[in-house]
Design a protein around this motif. Structure first.
Motif, short mmCIF file in Angstrom:
data_model
loop_
_atom_site.label_atom_id
_atom_site.label_comp_id
_atom_site.label_asym_id
_atom_site.label_seq_id
_atom_site.Cartn_x
_atom_site.Cartn_y
_atom_site.Cartn_z
N ILE A 286 -73.71 -151.90 2.46
CA ILE A 286 -72.59 -150.96 2.44
C ILE A 286 -73.02 -149.75 3.24
O ILE A 286 -73.95 -149.03 2.85
N GLY A 287 -72.38 -149.55 4.38
CA GLY A 287 -72.66 -148.38 5.20
C GLY A 287 -71.67 -147.29 4.86
O GLY A 287 -70.49 -147.56 4.61
N ILE A 288 -72.15 -146.06 4.83
CA ILE A 288 -71.28 -144.92 4.55
C ILE A 288 -71.41 -143.95 5.71
O ILE A 288 -72.50 -143.48 6.03
N ILE B 216 -70.02 -153.72 5.20
CA ILE B 216 -68.74 -153.03 5.22
C ILE B 216 -69.03 -151.54 5.45
O ILE B 216 -70.08 -151.04 5.03
N ILE B 217 -68.12 -150.85 6.11
CA ILE B 217 -68.30 -149.42 6.39
C ILE B 217 -67.24 -148.62 5.64
O ILE B 217 -66.03 -148.88 5.76
N ILE B 218 -67.71 -147.65 4.87
CA ILE B 218 -66.84 -146.70 4.18
C ILE B 218 -66.97 -145.38 4.91
O ILE B 218 -68.08 -144.90 5.15
N ASP C 154 -64.00 -149.61 7.61
CA ASP C 154 -63.13 -150.55 6.90
C ASP C 154 -62.32 -149.87 5.80
O ASP C 154 -61.21 -150.28 5.49
N ILE C 155 -62.90 -148.84 5.18
CA ILE C 155 -62.31 -148.16 4.04
C ILE C 155 -62.52 -146.66 4.23
O ILE C 155 -63.57 -146.24 4.72
N ILE C 156 -61.56 -145.86 3.78
CA ILE C 156 -61.74 -144.41 3.82
C ILE C 156 -61.64 -143.85 2.41
O ILE C 156 -60.82 -144.29 1.60
#
Length: 187
Positions: A6-8, A133-135, A160-162
């Motif tokens: 999980i990338g942030i 996945i990138i948040i 992918d998500i904000i």
């Protein structure tokens, strides 16, 4: 879908580490936080004989090391020098070795890696290529600092998500958004 990494992403002071720590508390499987900047922090701690808090604590990162150079700027300049010498993806390469060791050289089954300092598209690409996945954490009330002029603060990552971290809201509001992301996308 299960995500191994999980990338942030987000600008300075967006709340990336806070989101990472909230996520860490939710997972029921072995989960670890790793920063692309960890090798830089360790190198600078060893070289300067300073405590790691100067590179992790939000306020201490912005304190002056010397000659108007903050600890954050020192990390950024060191990272730039390492990339110039060893290649642009040096910290992705180190993260890949760390992740490979975590995944294959331990007794852990399906460990999850949270990386809360995704700053460049090639970092995001490596994460996505490894079932990631990138948040993106959007701090709607971001502090302005001199470090925001660094190239790592001006690149927009394909996410992918904000999560919108409106700091005028309560911490509970942020936690509820992280809960929503976890139960909808990560569990």
């Amino acid at each position: 879908m299960k995500h191994d990494i999980i990338g942030i992403a987000g600008k300075a002071h967006a709340g990336k580490d806070t989101v990472a720590n909230f996520l860490l508390s939710l997972f029921q499987v072995p989960t670890y936080i790793y920063h692309f900047a960890d090798p830089i922090k360790q190198h600078l701690c060893d070289l300067l004989k300073v405590d790691i808090r100067y590179f992790n604590d939000t306020k201490l990162k912005e304190s002056i090391y010397r000659d108007d150079l903050t600890y954050r700027m020192l990390m950024q300049n060191t990272g730039d020098s390492f990339k110039k010498i060893f290649g642009e993806t040096v910290f992705v390469d180190i993260a890949n070795k760390h992740y490979t060791n975590l995944k294959f050289n331990t007794s852990l089954i399906n460990p999850i890696l949270i990386i809360p300092d995704v700053r460049y598209e090639y970092e995001a690409e490596w994460i996505k290529n490894n079932s990631g996945i990138i948040i993106y954490v959007d701090n709607m009330n971001s502090l302005t600092t001199t470090s925001n002029t660094h190239s790592s603060e001006s690149i927009m990552i394909d996410y992918d998500i904000i999560i919108r971290n409106d700091k005028s809201q309560s911490m509970q509001h942020l936690l509820e958004q992280v809960d929503h992301v976890y139960f909808k996308h990560l569990q």
